[in-house]
Motif scaffolding. Structure first.
Motif, PDB file in Angstrom:
ATOM      1  N   ARG A  64      14.400 -42.517  -9.282  1.00 55.16           N
ATOM      2  CA  ARG A  64      14.192 -41.277  -9.042  1.00 55.16           C
ATOM      3  C   ARG A  64      13.937 -41.127  -7.205  1.00 55.16           C
ATOM      4  O   ARG A  64      13.354 -40.176  -7.030  1.00 55.16           O
ATOM      5  N   GLY A  65      13.596 -42.278  -6.519  1.00 56.71           N
ATOM      6  CA  GLY A  65      13.142 -42.400  -5.595  1.00 56.71           C
ATOM      7  C   GLY A  65      11.342 -42.034  -4.994  1.00 56.71           C
ATOM      8  O   GLY A  65      11.082 -42.269  -4.038  1.00 56.71           O
ATOM      9  N   GLN A  66      10.710 -41.596  -6.898  1.00 58.86           N
ATOM     10  CA  GLN A  66       9.441 -42.279  -6.172  1.00 58.86           C
ATOM     11  C   GLN A  66       8.738 -43.651  -6.688  1.00 58.86           C
ATOM     12  O   GLN A  66       8.784 -43.782  -7.665  1.00 58.86           O
ATOM     13  N   MET A  67       8.521 -44.340  -5.539  1.00 60.21           N
ATOM     14  CA  MET A  67       8.349 -45.847  -5.299  1.00 60.21           C
ATOM     15  C   MET A  67       6.644 -46.117  -5.964  1.00 60.21           C
ATOM     16  O   MET A  67       6.078 -45.567  -5.688  1.00 60.21           O
ATOM     17  N   LEU A  68       6.768 -46.293  -7.172  1.00 60.88           N
ATOM     18  CA  LEU A  68       5.131 -47.062  -8.172  1.00 60.88           C
ATOM     19  C   LEU A  68       5.429 -48.183  -8.370  1.00 60.88           C
ATOM     20  O   LEU A  68       6.435 -48.657  -8.385  1.00 60.88           O
ATOM     21  N   PRO A  69       4.428 -48.900  -8.384  1.00 59.97           N
ATOM     22  CA  PRO A  69       4.216 -50.094  -7.934  1.00 59.97           C
ATOM     23  C   PRO A  69       5.286 -50.885  -9.627  1.00 59.97           C
ATOM     24  O   PRO A  69       4.936 -50.792 -10.606  1.00 59.97           O
ATOM     25  N   PRO A  70       5.898 -51.799  -9.810  1.00 54.66           N
ATOM     26  CA  PRO A  70       6.630 -52.276 -10.959  1.00 54.66           C
ATOM     27  C   PRO A  70       5.741 -53.286 -11.789  1.00 54.66           C
ATOM     28  O   PRO A  70       6.790 -54.191 -12.588  1.00 54.66           O
ATOM     29  N   TYR A  71       4.642 -52.455 -11.836  1.00 57.95           N
ATOM     30  CA  TYR A  71       4.047 -53.882 -13.239  1.00 57.95           C
ATOM     31  C   TYR A  71       3.416 -53.197 -13.933  1.00 57.95           C
ATOM     32  O   TYR A  71       2.171 -53.758 -14.600  1.00 57.95           O
ATOM     33  N   ASP A  72       3.429 -51.465 -14.032  1.00 63.35           N
ATOM     34  CA  ASP A  72       3.168 -50.908 -15.202  1.00 63.35           C
ATOM     35  C   ASP A  72       4.063 -51.628 -17.195  1.00 63.35           C
ATOM     36  O   ASP A  72       2.190 -51.924 -17.667  1.00 63.35           O
ATOM     37  N   SER A  73       4.446 -52.099 -17.117  1.00 64.74           N
ATOM     38  CA  SER A  73       4.986 -53.225 -17.646  1.00 64.74           C
ATOM     39  C   SER A  73       4.288 -54.431 -18.335  1.00 64.74           C
ATOM     40  O   SER A  73       3.817 -54.278 -19.680  1.00 64.74           O
ATOM     41  N   PRO A  74       4.719 -55.114 -17.378  1.00 62.45           N
ATOM     42  CA  PRO A  74       3.915 -56.719 -18.504  1.00 62.45           C
ATOM     43  C   PRO A  74       2.542 -56.333 -18.199  1.00 62.45           C
ATOM     44  O   PRO A  74       1.344 -56.955 -18.819  1.00 62.45           O
ATOM     45  N   ALA A  75       1.741 -55.228 -17.231  1.00 56.76           N
ATOM     46  CA  ALA A  75      -0.195 -54.714 -17.258  1.00 56.76           C
ATOM     47  C   ALA A  75      -0.042 -54.529 -18.774  1.00 56.76           C
ATOM     48  O   ALA A  75      -0.990 -54.935 -19.709  1.00 56.76           O
ATOM     49  N   THR A  76       0.425 -53.880 -19.148  1.00 56.59           N
ATOM     50  CA  THR A  76       0.044 -52.646 -20.797  1.00 56.59           C
ATOM     51  C   THR A  76       0.636 -54.155 -21.741  1.00 56.59           C
ATOM     52  O   THR A  76      -0.565 -53.596 -22.919  1.00 56.59           O
ATOM     53  N   LEU A  77       1.401 -54.834 -21.746  1.00 52.29           N
ATOM     54  CA  LEU A  77       1.972 -55.488 -22.525  1.00 52.29           C
ATOM     55  C   LEU A  77       0.977 -56.168 -22.953  1.00 52.29           C
ATOM     56  O   LEU A  77       0.217 -57.077 -23.868  1.00 52.29           O
ATOM     57  N   LEU A  99      13.751 -53.023 -19.446  1.00 52.06           N
ATOM     58  CA  LEU A  99      13.004 -53.881 -19.731  1.00 52.06           C
ATOM     59  C   LEU A  99      12.814 -55.149 -18.921  1.00 52.06           C
ATOM     60  O   LEU A  99      14.142 -55.625 -19.624  1.00 52.06           O
ATOM     61  N   GLY A 100      12.031 -55.758 -18.700  1.00 46.30           N
ATOM     62  CA  GLY A 100      13.223 -57.354 -17.551  1.00 46.30           C
ATOM     63  C   GLY A 100      12.768 -57.944 -19.161  1.00 46.30           C
ATOM     64  O   GLY A 100      12.531 -57.832 -20.072  1.00 46.30           O
ATOM     65  N   ALA A 101      13.810 -59.821 -19.368  1.00 48.87           N
ATOM     66  CA  ALA A 101      13.605 -60.078 -20.487  1.00 48.87           C
ATOM     67  C   ALA A 101      12.636 -60.711 -21.182  1.00 48.87           C
ATOM     68  O   ALA A 101      11.744 -61.182 -21.752  1.00 48.87           O
ATOM     69  N   ALA A 102      11.411 -61.188 -19.758  1.00 48.53           N
ATOM     70  CA  ALA A 102      10.370 -61.799 -19.969  1.00 48.53           C
ATOM     71  C   ALA A 102       9.599 -60.877 -20.995  1.00 48.53           C
ATOM     72  O   ALA A 102       8.472 -60.612 -22.079  1.00 48.53           O
ATOM     73  N   ASP A 103       9.628 -59.414 -20.650  1.00 47.89           N
ATOM     74  CA  ASP A 103       8.534 -58.856 -21.492  1.00 47.89           C
ATOM     75  C   ASP A 103       9.125 -58.383 -22.337  1.00 47.89           C
ATOM     76  O   ASP A 103       8.165 -58.180 -23.804  1.00 47.89           O
ATOM     77  N   HIS A 104      10.094 -58.583 -22.942  1.00 51.61           N
ATOM     78  CA  HIS A 104      11.473 -58.476 -24.108  1.00 51.61           C
ATOM     79  C   HIS A 104      10.603 -59.408 -25.307  1.00 51.61           C
ATOM     80  O   HIS A 104      10.059 -59.399 -26.287  1.00 51.61           O
ATOM     81  N   ALA A 105      11.079 -60.584 -24.752  1.00 44.76           N
ATOM     82  CA  ALA A 105      10.299 -61.515 -25.087  1.00 44.76           C
ATOM     83  C   ALA A 105       8.706 -61.340 -25.712  1.00 44.76           C
ATOM     84  O   ALA A 105       8.362 -61.832 -26.691  1.00 44.76           O
TER      85      ALA A 105
END
Length: 243
Positions: A60-73, A104-110
């Protein structure tokens, strides 16, 4: 916290830095990570991971660092490595929106798949991920349910107006603000009176709702225990300490 609530909870400091309490008589540990450990059935409960929230905002054009999923996992991996639970329950809003699983990236899904090996794995439906879970039964390990019983606890995503005894819910992302050392500190927190419990959000970038907001405070007929997540321990706060 008055005497009746204290008697129901029987809180004391756990060696992990968390607080051991009883919810509807069930022994639980409120952990520093924001996870709930249910002792006897060896069940780990986490709520509101909101995986792929960053990518949803980016779209939606609101840039957040793309690290939330790896950090949470990574946090979830650490809890599972330490506790080796027999069962893991994700208490709803595990994914931020209907297309989050596709992003969700393949690595995070795995990583998710590996974490589920050798244990029961349950996804509770939340308001954010209801469509995501319905469309991904073949892509995810585990079962998808709307409610679940774990010992004396009744698990559901959104707190109910007329709850079952032992209700454990998420959804509200409770947070507490206290004054310390001349400054104000705001931290995610558990909120419980020994009859029901509202969990903090486990995910990165999830934000929080002040526990004094009527949506949270109105769930309890008397001042509950507020258990704020600190760096080294969970801090039990009295209601009149909140600012």
């Amino acid at each position: 916290m008055n005497g009746q609530v204290r008697d129901a909870l029987s809180p004391f400091r756990h060696p992990c830095g968390g607080l051991k309490v009883r919810v509807n008589g069930e022994a639980c540990v409120l952990r520093r990570s924001g996870a709930l450990w249910v002792v006897a059935p060896r069940t780990l409960i986490v709520s509101d991971l909101h995986l792929e929230k960053g990518s949803a905002f980016a779209a939606r054009g609101q840039m957040l660092p793309p690290y939330d999923s790896p950090a949470t996992l990574a946090r979830l991996e650490a809890e599972i490595a330490e506790l080796d639970p027999a069962a893991v329950v994700l208490l709803g809003d595990s994914f931020h929106d209907a297309r989050a699983i596709d992003r969700l990236g393949a690595a995070d899904h795995a990583r998710l798949q590996r974490l589920a090996v050798g244990r029961s794995w349950t996804w509770l439906e939340g308001n954010h991920d209801l469509q995501a879970l319905a469309g991904a039964l073949d892509a995810l390990t585990g079962q998808v349910v709307s409610t679940l019983r774990v010992g004396a606890l009744s698990l559901i995503h959104e707190p109910g107006a007329d709850p079952e005894p032992g209700e454990v819910a998420g959804h509200l992302h409770p947070a507490a603000r206290v004054a310390a050392h001349g400054r104000s500190v705001r931290r995610p927190c558990f909120v419980t009176d020994g009859t029901r419990l509202v969990m903090p959000a486990f995910g990165a970038f999830t934000g929080g709702l002040d526990v004094r907001d009527p949506a949270v405070a109105g769930l309890f007929s008397q001042p509950p225990l507020v258990a704020a997540l600190g760096r080294d321990r969970v801090h039990a706060l009295a209601w009149d300490q909140l600012v």
